[in-house]
Scaffold this active site. Structure first.
Site, PDB file in Angstrom:
ATOM      1  N   ARG A  27     -30.466   3.401 -14.604  1.00 25.98           N
ATOM      2  CA  ARG A  27     -29.159   2.967 -14.083  1.00 25.98           C
ATOM      3  C   ARG A  27     -28.030   3.867 -14.580  1.00 25.98           C
ATOM      4  O   ARG A  27     -27.017   4.031 -13.926  1.00 25.98           O
ATOM      5  CB  ARG A  27     -28.943   1.486 -14.445  1.00 25.98           C
ATOM      6  CG  ARG A  27     -28.917   1.218 -15.920  1.00 25.98           C
ATOM      7  CD  ARG A  27     -29.156  -0.251 -16.259  1.00 25.98           C
ATOM      8  NE  ARG A  27     -30.578  -0.611 -16.260  1.00 25.98           N
ATOM      9  CZ  ARG A  27     -31.048  -1.816 -16.551  1.00 25.98           C
ATOM     10  NH1 ARG A  27     -30.223  -2.806 -16.846  1.00 25.98           N
ATOM     11  NH2 ARG A  27     -32.342  -2.070 -16.528  1.00 25.98           N
TER      12      ARG A  27
ATOM     13  N   LYS B  76     -40.567   3.614 -26.200  1.00 21.16           N
ATOM     14  CA  LYS B  76     -41.591   2.773 -25.601  1.00 21.16           C
ATOM     15  C   LYS B  76     -42.845   2.750 -26.470  1.00 21.16           C
ATOM     16  O   LYS B  76     -43.085   3.687 -27.221  1.00 21.16           O
ATOM     17  CB  LYS B  76     -41.983   3.345 -24.229  1.00 21.16           C
ATOM     18  CG  LYS B  76     -40.943   3.181 -23.150  1.00 21.16           C
ATOM     19  CD  LYS B  76     -41.438   3.739 -21.828  1.00 21.16           C
ATOM     20  CE  LYS B  76     -40.405   3.553 -20.726  1.00 21.16           C
ATOM     21  NZ  LYS B  76     -40.123   2.149 -20.395  1.00 21.16           N
TER      22      LYS B  76
HETATM   23  N1  BES Z   1     -38.832   3.540 -15.966  1.00 17.78           N
HETATM   24  C1  BES Z   1     -38.675   2.274 -16.585  1.00 17.78           C
HETATM   25  C2  BES Z   1     -39.129   1.133 -15.682  1.00 17.78           C
HETATM   26  C3  BES Z   1     -40.610   0.889 -15.614  1.00 17.78           C
HETATM   27  C4  BES Z   1     -41.280   0.334 -16.691  1.00 17.78           C
HETATM   28  C5  BES Z   1     -41.294   1.138 -14.454  1.00 17.78           C
HETATM   29  C6  BES Z   1     -42.628   0.081 -16.601  1.00 17.78           C
HETATM   30  C7  BES Z   1     -42.640   0.876 -14.365  1.00 17.78           C
HETATM   31  C8  BES Z   1     -43.314   0.351 -15.440  1.00 17.78           C
HETATM   32  C9  BES Z   1     -37.216   2.018 -16.945  1.00 17.78           C
HETATM   33  O1  BES Z   1     -36.501   3.137 -17.290  1.00 17.78           O
HETATM   34  C10 BES Z   1     -37.221   1.095 -18.104  1.00 17.78           C
HETATM   35  O2  BES Z   1     -37.688   1.479 -19.125  1.00 17.78           O
HETATM   36  N2  BES Z   1     -36.705  -0.104 -17.910  1.00 17.78           N
HETATM   37  C11 BES Z   1     -36.685  -1.090 -18.941  1.00 17.78           C
HETATM   38  C12 BES Z   1     -35.346  -1.789 -18.887  1.00 17.78           C
HETATM   39  C13 BES Z   1     -35.097  -2.693 -20.051  1.00 17.78           C
HETATM   40  C14 BES Z   1     -34.912  -1.893 -21.314  1.00 17.78           C
HETATM   41  C15 BES Z   1     -33.858  -3.519 -19.774  1.00 17.78           C
HETATM   42  C16 BES Z   1     -37.825  -2.070 -18.671  1.00 17.78           C
HETATM   43  O3  BES Z   1     -38.069  -2.407 -17.533  1.00 17.78           O
HETATM   44  O4  BES Z   1     -38.467  -2.466 -19.648  1.00 17.78           O
HETATM   45 MN    MN Z   2     -36.661   3.564 -19.359  1.00 14.70          MN
END
Ligand code: BES
Ligand code: MN
Ligand code: ZN
Length: 496
Positions: free
Chosen positions: A353, A279
């Protein structure tokens, strides 16, 4: 917090802070009118000078209003009388709590619970008030080096009702609210703890402690046992971390032995760096909240045990960090889930997931009457519903409706999103059974579609709490949502 429910003269209350409402246009509520009469229009005089218009969320604190026995009078703006709905009611309560907290009072008498709120009864109003009080009194200061100034804290709160015959239902509602708020506080504590303290191991220890305190049967599985179960997907996420994973199972048995339980499955990523699909660094600290689904399962188990609900509930939490590293799972890796289905991991940041799918297969052994998973699953959920509603996805419409209804009565609202076959088409892989992501479009829905491939054996609902589990900015912190929704869902099931 000690709550009492009373009817009768607010102006005679001997309390640290007497809280009364003023509608927009400087119109006194009935309780405020009684108080105003008792103090020879001192309140109307203040309002006439223009110090408080009555806009919702505004407050004005008055001291030594003679001859009232109360030390302080807190006037709270309610907004327009004809618009006084649930949101305005909660906003007024929250504003009142903020003002009460700035005083050193240990006692307050809140005369807002006697106001009419469209479509809501005394029981609802008292529950909301008691939750708002405990929410407003919540502090997280255990990580500060010095104990916070020994300020006196609010301990006793009287909630005012209009009629004597409302006291009984008011007391029942305050008791229910106390259990819910204790669950919310536990969920907040776990969410707020830093990720170097709140590790998978720590969550396992917390589960054991919760079990001891509330008579839950708790099992905490370690690496070896998780391997034996064949949770290849969960373990793939855990590989990049030095912290060992934990698979936590908590059983509450308040129902008959053979009664199928409701299973709650909470995402327990104690820190989400994204892994190799790392990230960006801005606000990455907030990814300590990626275990708020798990925290809501802990909080709900606690509330259910406090309420002694006559039903069986199983709480399951796969807990791990999501880290990059020499041994981390890579984009392109293919893993075999506990269900036997293979998954091509195209993005290691779609890890929630990957840990949930194995937990969802695991709970099949309980032959559950329903399964609800709770997860801070997708950033797209925040874009879609903001910070107001939790997203609901389900393979059973009647279950989705039950969840929505529970969210409405708990005022912990949720919104139903579609999971039509058309969306399933995004999940295609050239190499494995399916990939762990679709395209960017409808990201929350394709995440739910991924999970749906592991939940064919039972009625299932998925709650995406990415927008509702915590707040950013000045009030950064966990909210404890959706514990109130879950407790109401379970309570209705228990008494169905
Ligand atoms: N924990 C995150 C989701 C999230 C992101 C919650 C920002 C709150 C704020 C999750 O594990 C994640 O990173 N999801 C990705 C999925 C994508 C790679 C398909 C996302 O939402 O960017
Ligand atoms: Mn994630
Ligand atoms: Zn995550």
């Amino acid at each position: 917090m000690e709550f009492s429910i009373k009817s009768g003269s607010p102006e005679k209350q001997r309390t640290g802070c007497l809280v009364i409402g003023v509608y927009e246009g400087r119109k006194l509520s009935p309780a405020a009118r009684d108080v105003d009469n008792a103090c020879r229009s001192a309140l109307s005089d203040v309002l006439r000078r223009g110090d408080l218009e009555g806009k919702v969320g505004t407050t004005l604190l008055l001291h030594n209003v003679s001859p009232l026995p109360a030390d302080r009078v807190l006037l709270v703006g309610l907004g327009k009388e004809r618009d006084f709905n649930e949101s305005a009611y909660r906003a007024a309560l929250n504003a009142a709590m903020k003002a009460i907290r700035s005083t050193g009072t240990i006692e307050a008498c809140i005369c807002l619970t006697d106001l009419p709120v469209k479509k809501r009864d005394t029981s609802w109003k008292i529950e909301q008030a008691a939750i708002a009080v405990m929410d407003g009194a919540y502090r997280f200061d255990r990580m500060k080096s010095k104990a916070p100034e020994a300020k006196r804290v609010l301990r006793k709160v009287m909630l005012h009702v209009g009629k004597r015959n409302e006291i009984g239902e008011g007391e029942a509602a305050a008791n229910r609210a106390t259990a819910i708020a204790e669950g919310v506080a536990l969920a907040k504590d776990l969410g707020n703890l830093p990720p170097n303290v709140c590790t998978p191991t720590f969550l396992g220890e917390q589960a054991a402690q919760l079990g001891k305190e509330h008579g839950l049967k708790v099992e905490v599985l370690e690496q070896k046992e998780i391997e034996k179960l064949g949770m290849g997907s969960f373990l793939a996420v855990a590989k990049g971390s030095k912290q060992p994973p934990r698979f936590i199972v908590m059983e509450y048995r308040g129902g008959k032995g053979d009664e199928p339980p409701v299973a709650l499955v909470g995402k327990g990523i104690t820190f989400d760096t994204g892994g190799i699909s790392i990230k960006p660094s801005a606000e990455m600290d907030e990814m300590k909240f990626d275990m708020c689904g798990a925290a809501s399962v802990f909080g709900t188990m606690k509330a259910v045990a406090l309420m002694k609900l006559p039903m069986n509930v199983v709480g399951v939490v796969p807990a791990t960090e999501n880290m990059p590293g020499g041994n981390a799972v890579k984009p392109g890796d293919i893993v075999t889930t506990m269900s036997g289905q293979t998954v091509e991991i195209l993005n290691t940041d779609a890890e929630g997931r990957l840990i949930l799918c194995d937990a969802l297969t695991y709970v099949e052994r309980y032959k559950p009457q329903a399964v609800i998973d709770i997860a801070t699953l997708t950033g797209a959920m925040v874009i879609a519903l903001g910070h107001v509603a939790t997203g609901v996805f389900s393979n059973t419409d009647s279950l989705a409706n039950e969840v929505l209804r529970a969210g409405d009565v708990a005022w912990d609202r949720a919104w139903h999103l579609p999971m039509w076959d058309d969306y399933q088409e995004q999940l295609k892989s050239n190499f494995a059974d399916f990939p762990n992501i679709g395209s960017r479009a409808g990201g929350s829905i394709t995440a739910a579609c991924f999970l749906s491939r592991f939940t064919k054996a039972y009625p299932w609902a998925h709650l995406d709490i990415a927008g509702t589990a915590w707040k950013s900015g000045a009030e950064k912190g966990a909210t404890g949502r959706p514990v109130p929704l879950l407790v109401h869902f379970l309570e209705r099931r228990a008494h169905a």
